[in-house]
Design a protein around this motif. Structure first.
Motif, PDB file in Angstrom:
ATOM      1  N   PRO A   2      23.192  27.904  38.822  1.00 42.50           N
ATOM      2  CA  PRO A   2      24.053  29.081  38.639  1.00 42.50           C
ATOM      3  C   PRO A   2      23.232  30.268  38.152  1.00 42.50           C
ATOM      4  O   PRO A   2      22.196  30.106  37.506  1.00 42.50           O
ATOM      5  N   LEU A   3      23.688  31.454  38.492  1.00 44.16           N
ATOM      6  CA  LEU A   3      23.034  32.657  37.991  1.00 44.16           C
ATOM      7  C   LEU A   3      23.319  32.792  36.502  1.00 44.16           C
ATOM      8  O   LEU A   3      24.370  32.360  36.023  1.00 44.16           O
ATOM      9  N   PRO A   4      22.425  33.393  35.757  1.00 45.28           N
ATOM     10  CA  PRO A   4      22.685  33.597  34.325  1.00 45.28           C
ATOM     11  C   PRO A   4      23.939  34.442  34.131  1.00 45.28           C
ATOM     12  O   PRO A   4      24.221  35.340  34.923  1.00 45.28           O
TER      13      PRO A   4
ATOM     14  N   ALA B  89      39.111  35.658  45.517  1.00 50.42           N
ATOM     15  CA  ALA B  89      39.356  35.685  46.964  1.00 50.42           C
ATOM     16  C   ALA B  89      38.039  35.829  47.723  1.00 50.42           C
ATOM     17  O   ALA B  89      37.837  35.182  48.765  1.00 50.42           O
ATOM     18  N   GLU B  90      37.142  36.653  47.212  1.00 43.66           N
ATOM     19  CA  GLU B  90      35.829  36.821  47.838  1.00 43.66           C
ATOM     20  C   GLU B  90      35.047  35.517  47.800  1.00 43.66           C
ATOM     21  O   GLU B  90      34.406  35.129  48.784  1.00 43.66           O
ATOM     22  N   LEU B  91      35.104  34.797  46.685  1.00 46.51           N
ATOM     23  CA  LEU B  91      34.415  33.512  46.589  1.00 46.51           C
ATOM     24  C   LEU B  91      34.989  32.515  47.592  1.00 46.51           C
ATOM     25  O   LEU B  91      34.244  31.796  48.261  1.00 46.51           O
ATOM     26  N   ALA B  92      36.287  32.480  47.725  1.00 41.24           N
ATOM     27  CA  ALA B  92      36.915  31.578  48.705  1.00 41.24           C
ATOM     28  C   ALA B  92      36.459  31.940  50.121  1.00 41.24           C
ATOM     29  O   ALA B  92      36.163  31.044  50.929  1.00 41.24           O
TER      30      ALA B  92
ATOM     31  N   ALA C 296      29.348  35.675  42.873  1.00 44.32           N
ATOM     32  CA  ALA C 296      30.804  35.697  42.684  1.00 44.32           C
ATOM     33  C   ALA C 296      31.213  34.745  41.567  1.00 44.32           C
ATOM     34  O   ALA C 296      32.068  35.078  40.741  1.00 44.32           O
ATOM     35  N   GLU C 297      30.604  33.562  41.507  1.00 44.99           N
ATOM     36  CA  GLU C 297      30.911  32.602  40.431  1.00 44.99           C
ATOM     37  C   GLU C 297      30.559  33.184  39.070  1.00 44.99           C
ATOM     38  O   GLU C 297      31.323  33.051  38.108  1.00 44.99           O
ATOM     39  N   ARG C 298      29.399  33.851  38.991  1.00 46.67           N
ATOM     40  CA  ARG C 298      28.986  34.503  37.738  1.00 46.67           C
ATOM     41  C   ARG C 298      29.979  35.588  37.346  1.00 46.67           C
ATOM     42  O   ARG C 298      30.387  35.694  36.186  1.00 46.67           O
TER      43      ARG C 298
ATOM     44  N   LEU D   9      34.572  37.823  34.115  1.00 46.94           N
ATOM     45  CA  LEU D   9      35.933  38.378  34.078  1.00 46.94           C
ATOM     46  C   LEU D   9      36.881  37.460  33.309  1.00 46.94           C
ATOM     47  O   LEU D   9      37.735  37.943  32.547  1.00 46.94           O
ATOM     48  N   GLU D  10      36.741  36.156  33.478  1.00 40.85           N
ATOM     49  CA  GLU D  10      37.586  35.223  32.721  1.00 40.85           C
ATOM     50  C   GLU D  10      37.313  35.339  31.226  1.00 40.85           C
ATOM     51  O   GLU D  10      38.247  35.314  30.415  1.00 40.85           O
TER      52      GLU D  10
END
Length: 166
Positions: free
Chosen positions: A15-17, A45-48, A65-67, A72-73
């Motif tokens: 994963p990215l930092p 939505a972009e990640l999906a 996108a995961e990062r 955001l969460e």
């Protein structure tokens, strides 16, 4: 296929930092909270969409996108919503739109909003910015000292308004 050409254990799968989180309290206006939620939904939505691609050799966009989703969460978990209707109408506080006049009489308006909502081009400033710190607690008619990199400037509070959530 030879194992030499498969990058299952390589850095592409790490994963990215995480993006740095602010040490300041995460006050948000109703508009700012809605914008954070919308950005999260758009990024999910972009990640999906990225995961549904037929060709997924380049995983960097997915990792980004995961990062961003993690960021955001975290911002939503730490959000402290401020009810603009409960703010004092005669004093500059969070979510206020403040009109000030400089020493030459030129007027400018600024809105004190959460960090994620701050945008200098729209006159939206974060509460820990030097200008917001100078204005917080001021009343109409008060002259406050704004310490800028170019030096200090005295500005007068001309008007205080609390716009409703847009």
């Amino acid at each position: 296929m030879s194992r030499a050409f498969v990058k299952e254990d390589g850095p592409d799968n790490e994963p990215l930092p995480d993006l740095p989180l602010s040490p300041h309290p995460n006050y948000v206006t109703p508009r700012g909270l809605a914008a954070l939620r919308a950005r999260l939904a758009e990024t999910q939505a972009e990640l999906a969409r990225l995961r549904a691609r037929a060709e997924r050799l380049d995983r960097l966009p997915e990792k980004a996108a995961e990062r961003d989703i993690r960021y955001l969460e975290a911002r939503l978990r730490s959000a402290i919503p401020v009810d603009t209707a409960s703010q004092p109408r005669d004093e500059v506080a969070f979510a206020a739109r403040v009109t000030v006049a400089d020493e030459e009489g030129h007027e400018s308006s600024y809105e004190i909003v959460g960090e994620d909502e701050a945008d200098a081009s729209l006159g939206r400033i974060a509460p820990h910015s030097p200008l917001a710190r100078a204005l917080l607690g001021a009343h109409v008619g008060d002259v406050v000292e704004w310490r800028k990199p170019s030096g200090r400037e005295e500005i007068e509070v001309v008007a205080i308004d609390y716009p409703e959530a847009e």
